[in-house]
Structure formats: C-alpha cells, structure tokens
Motif scaffolding. Structure first.
Motif, PDB file in Angstrom:
ATOM      1  N   PRO A  23     -75.382 -49.242 135.739  1.00  0.00           N
ATOM      2  CA  PRO A  23     -74.361 -50.291 135.570  1.00  0.00           C
ATOM      3  C   PRO A  23     -74.522 -51.082 134.281  1.00  0.00           C
ATOM      4  CG  PRO A  23     -75.215 -50.288 137.812  1.00  0.00           C
ATOM      5  CD  PRO A  23     -76.061 -49.338 137.044  1.00  0.00           C
ATOM      6  N   ALA A  24     -75.771 -51.323 133.875  1.00  0.00           N
ATOM      7  CA  ALA A  24     -76.000 -52.075 132.641  1.00  0.00           C
ATOM      8  C   ALA A  24     -75.511 -51.293 131.426  1.00  0.00           C
ATOM      9  CB  ALA A  24     -77.488 -52.394 132.489  1.00  0.00           C
ATOM     10  N   VAL A  25     -75.748 -49.984 131.419  1.00  0.00           N
ATOM     11  CA  VAL A  25     -75.288 -49.147 130.305  1.00  0.00           C
ATOM     12  C   VAL A  25     -73.766 -49.113 130.266  1.00  0.00           C
ATOM     13  CG1 VAL A  25     -75.324 -46.828 129.305  1.00  0.00           C
ATOM     14  CG2 VAL A  25     -77.378 -47.744 130.401  1.00  0.00           C
ATOM     15  N   ALA A  26     -73.143 -48.952 131.440  1.00  0.00           N
ATOM     16  CA  ALA A  26     -71.681 -48.946 131.505  1.00  0.00           C
ATOM     17  C   ALA A  26     -71.112 -50.274 131.033  1.00  0.00           C
ATOM     18  CB  ALA A  26     -71.234 -48.650 132.940  1.00  0.00           C
ATOM     19  N   THR A  27     -71.765 -51.368 131.416  1.00  0.00           N
ATOM     20  CA  THR A  27     -71.328 -52.696 130.976  1.00  0.00           C
ATOM     21  C   THR A  27     -71.428 -52.830 129.469  1.00  0.00           C
ATOM     22  OG1 THR A  27     -72.043 -53.679 133.073  1.00  0.00           O
ATOM     23  CG2 THR A  27     -71.725 -55.170 131.206  1.00  0.00           C
ATOM     24  N   ALA A  28     -72.537 -52.325 128.887  1.00  0.00           N
ATOM     25  CA  ALA A  28     -72.740 -52.409 127.442  1.00  0.00           C
ATOM     26  C   ALA A  28     -71.653 -51.643 126.692  1.00  0.00           C
ATOM     27  CB  ALA A  28     -74.123 -51.881 127.068  1.00  0.00           C
ATOM     28  N   PHE A  29     -71.341 -50.428 127.159  1.00  0.00           N
ATOM     29  CA  PHE A  29     -70.294 -49.651 126.491  1.00  0.00           C
ATOM     30  C   PHE A  29     -68.929 -50.303 126.676  1.00  0.00           C
ATOM     31  CE2 PHE A  29     -73.364 -46.068 126.426  1.00  0.00           C
ATOM     32  CZ  PHE A  29     -73.174 -45.687 125.097  1.00  0.00           C
ATOM     33  N   GLY A  30     -68.705 -50.921 127.835  1.00  0.00           N
ATOM     34  CA  GLY A  30     -67.459 -51.646 128.042  1.00  0.00           C
ATOM     35  C   GLY A  30     -67.335 -52.815 127.083  1.00  0.00           C
ATOM     36  N   CYS A  31     -68.443 -53.519 126.842  1.00  0.00           N
ATOM     37  CA  CYS A  31     -68.432 -54.635 125.892  1.00  0.00           C
ATOM     38  C   CYS A  31     -68.197 -54.149 124.470  1.00  0.00           C
ATOM     39  CB  CYS A  31     -69.752 -55.403 125.974  1.00  0.00           C
ATOM     40  SG  CYS A  31     -69.980 -56.333 127.508  1.00  0.00           S
ATOM     41  N   ILE A  32     -68.707 -52.943 124.137  1.00  0.00           N
ATOM     42  CA  ILE A  32     -68.469 -52.369 122.812  1.00  0.00           C
ATOM     43  C   ILE A  32     -66.971 -52.165 122.591  1.00  0.00           C
ATOM     44  CG2 ILE A  32     -68.738 -50.276 121.411  1.00  0.00           C
ATOM     45  CD1 ILE A  32     -71.567 -50.030 122.569  1.00  0.00           C
ATOM     46  N   LEU A  33     -66.298 -51.595 123.595  1.00  0.00           N
ATOM     47  CA  LEU A  33     -64.850 -51.394 123.485  1.00  0.00           C
ATOM     48  C   LEU A  33     -64.119 -52.731 123.356  1.00  0.00           C
ATOM     49  CD1 LEU A  33     -64.331 -48.581 126.160  1.00  0.00           C
ATOM     50  CD2 LEU A  33     -64.461 -48.340 123.673  1.00  0.00           C
ATOM     51  N   LEU A  34     -64.592 -53.734 124.097  1.00  0.00           N
ATOM     52  CA  LEU A  34     -63.971 -55.059 124.016  1.00  0.00           C
ATOM     53  C   LEU A  34     -64.143 -55.660 122.628  1.00  0.00           C
ATOM     54  CD1 LEU A  34     -62.581 -57.454 125.405  1.00  0.00           C
ATOM     55  CD2 LEU A  34     -64.847 -58.249 126.137  1.00  0.00           C
ATOM     56  N   LEU A  35     -65.358 -55.524 122.051  1.00  0.00           N
ATOM     57  CA  LEU A  35     -65.605 -56.065 120.717  1.00  0.00           C
ATOM     58  C   LEU A  35     -64.771 -55.354 119.658  1.00  0.00           C
ATOM     59  CD1 LEU A  35     -69.467 -56.696 120.634  1.00  0.00           C
ATOM     60  CD2 LEU A  35     -67.627 -58.382 120.738  1.00  0.00           C
ATOM     61  N   LEU A  36     -64.595 -54.039 119.826  1.00  0.00           N
ATOM     62  CA  LEU A  36     -63.750 -53.300 118.888  1.00  0.00           C
ATOM     63  C   LEU A  36     -62.309 -53.817 118.937  1.00  0.00           C
ATOM     64  CD1 LEU A  36     -65.051 -49.642 119.380  1.00  0.00           C
ATOM     65  CD2 LEU A  36     -65.350 -51.094 117.366  1.00  0.00           C
TER      66      LEU A  36
END
Length: 329
Positions: A23-36
């Motif tokens: 879940p932490a990895v999925a959250t991190a990648f989700g935040c990457i998309l949000l920052l983009l």
C-alpha cells in the motif's frame, strides 16, 4: 467477524499482482501522478520528455545515496553521516585529480574508498562496540566535517572534477538517456539482487525483524551490520562523486541537503524505520516523489527552511501510517 471474513474473501478474489502491491508503494506512485498533474498547472513543460529526463538525472544522485540508506534502515539502524560522507567523496575525488594522470585515474575509486572508511567506522561502532547508530554516525559526521575543514583551511576547495567524473554525471552513453540514470539503474539492480537473492539480503531482513533471533539462527549479525554501513558510506561517497562531476567541482556543503531527503525517500517508499520490511521499488518511488516535490517547491520559490519542514512532516506521516509495528528486538 463476518466483515473480516468478507474482506479476506474479497482480497482472495483480487488478482495475485494486486494482492502483492505494498500500500505504501501504491500510495507513493499515486502521489507521483498527482505531483505531475499539479506541476503541469505551474509549467506547461513539466510533462515534456526533456524535463522528465532532467528530473530523472537529478533523482539519480539522491537514488544512489538512498540505496545505502535503505540497507541501513532495513537493519533498524540509521546513518546520519550522509552529509559529510557525500562531501568527503566528492572533495577527495577532486583532490586526487590534482595529482596528475594517475590521480585522475584513481580519483573516483579513491573518493568511494574514503566514504567506505567512514562507513567502516560507523559499522565497527554499531556492530562491535554496540554504540547506537544515531550517536556514532553523528560523531563520524562531525569528525569528517572537521577533517575537511582542516584540509581546505575553511575555504572552498579549488580542485576541479575530472573529465571522467563529469562524463558519468552529465554524459550520454546511450543517446537520450543520461549516464547518471544508467548508473542508478545498475546500482538499483545490484541492490535488488543482493536483497532478494543472496544470503546477505536475507540476513538484513532477518536482523531488522529480530536481531537476537537472527543471531541465534547462526547469522553473523555483526559482520552483516558492518558490511551494510560500509556499503552505505561507499554509496554516499559515490553520490558525492557524481554531484562533483555534475557541478564540475566539490563543495563543503554539497551533502547537507541530502540527509532528510534520503531518509524521507526510503520511508515514503514503505520501508519500515524499525527495520525488517521494505522493497527497493518503494525506494525508487520515494526518490522520484521527493525529486518532483523539490522541483515543484523550487517553482513555487519555497525557501529551504520550508522544504526541510515538509520532509520532516512526510517522515512523521509515514511513521504514523506504516511505521508503528512493534519492534521485536
């Protein structure tokens, strides 16, 4: 009880791939998309291939340093000597380059060896003298700082990076792909192999979960801890070599901005600060996320103090979410 049974049944119905996602990895990648998405609002070039490759190159310096930090954190330890391990690596590599052709050839390995020496001091202190890692790494960081101030006389170093240092940091062996990104990929692949396919990697996770049990099972825990700190020191110094090549020279404060980001990237990627749990994919996600966050904060002209506050908040938030598993020592 029925709710728990229903959740477990739903989990079993999910594809195996999704069940294995941290879940932490999925959250991190989700935040990457949000920052983009947020970054594209501030700048239309934020999603361009050239800009993203530039961000990957910048991320590779942090990625190399965070790789060593991750190995140490998996043990349930911490390495606070990163700032001056980075500076020592870059400064000593540039210093060696001043000694003619032989010095230029030996510059990069010499810088890395100096960082490994700092890691060796940390490892001996933690593994054999049983000094808390927070204390010994702070002490070695201070000693390294003092030695470099004595060496430079308190002034900025005058030695320049070698051609090889500049090439590996800024060149393009593969057209369109920065060398620094390739180096990070190779180091990352080696780290994944070591952590998942070797006895050393299994020992690191075992020690992080419960050091006493790992020792009782026959693992030479002191040797593993020593090696982990040496690797961390060497990778921090190599990060300094890359930074010196990127800037064409070393600076005394070049490592100061990498301590909190390296810890934040590892923790943000789901590695437990208590040790024993974490994946390198999560660290990669954390590094990219931190780099994009730094880029957006720069566009927003956020001062350095504000960035440090954000990194601290990120670490605390991830500890609250994923780092409260009881330590079994």
């Amino acid at each position: 009880m029925s709710d728990i049974t229903g959740e477990r049944g739903m989990e079993r119905r999910l594809p195996k791939f999704f069940r294995r996602i941290d879940p932490a990895v999925a959250t991190a990648f989700g935040c990457i998309l949000l920052l983009l998405a947020v970054g594209s609002i501030y700048s239309t070039s934020f999603l361009s291939v050239e800009y993203l490759l530039q961000q990957l190159k910048v991320a590779s310096f942090l990625g190399v340093i965070a790789t060593g930090m991750m190995i140490v954190i998996l043990l349930g330890q911490i390495d606070l000597s990163v700032p001056w391990s980075v500076a020592v690596g870059g400064m000593m590599a540039c210093a060696a380059a001043a000694f003619g052709h032989v010095g230029e050839v030996l510059a990069i390995p010499f810088g890395i060896l100096c960082g490994m020496a700092i890691g060796l001091a940390n490892g001996v202190g933690v593994a054999y003298l049983r000094i808390p890692s927070m204390i010994i790494t702070l002490a070695t960081n201070a000693v390294a700082q003092g030695l470099m101030v004595v060496y430079t006389g308190g002034f900025s170093p005058q030695d320049s990076a070698t051609t090889a240092m500049r090439y590996i940091a800024t060149g393009f062996l593969v057209p369109g792909v920065p060398n620094a990104v390739i180096i990070w990929a190779l180091i990352g692949a080696a780290a994944v192999f070591a952590l998942t396919r070797t006895t050393f990697g299994r020992s690191v996770y075992a020690i992080g979960n419960r050091e006493r049990a790992a020792y009782m099972s026959g693992i030479d825990t002191r040797r593993v801890v020593l090696i982990a700190f040496v690797v961390s020191g060497g990778l921090s110094a190599f990060g300094g070599v890359l930074l010196a090549g990127y800037a064409s020279k070393a600076a005394q404060s070049m490592g100061d901005t990498y301590l909190l980001p390296s810890i934040a990237a590892v923790v943000l990627g789901g590695t437990s600060i208590l040790g024993g749990r974490g994946s390198y994919l999560g660290t990669v996600a954390g590094v990219i996320l931190i780099t994009l966050l730094q880029s957006i904060l720069s566009v927003m002209q956020m001062p350095e103090a504000g960035r440090q506050i954000i990194y601290g908040v990120v670490i605390i938030a991830m500890l609250l979410l994923y780092g409260r598993t009881p330590a079994n020592r």
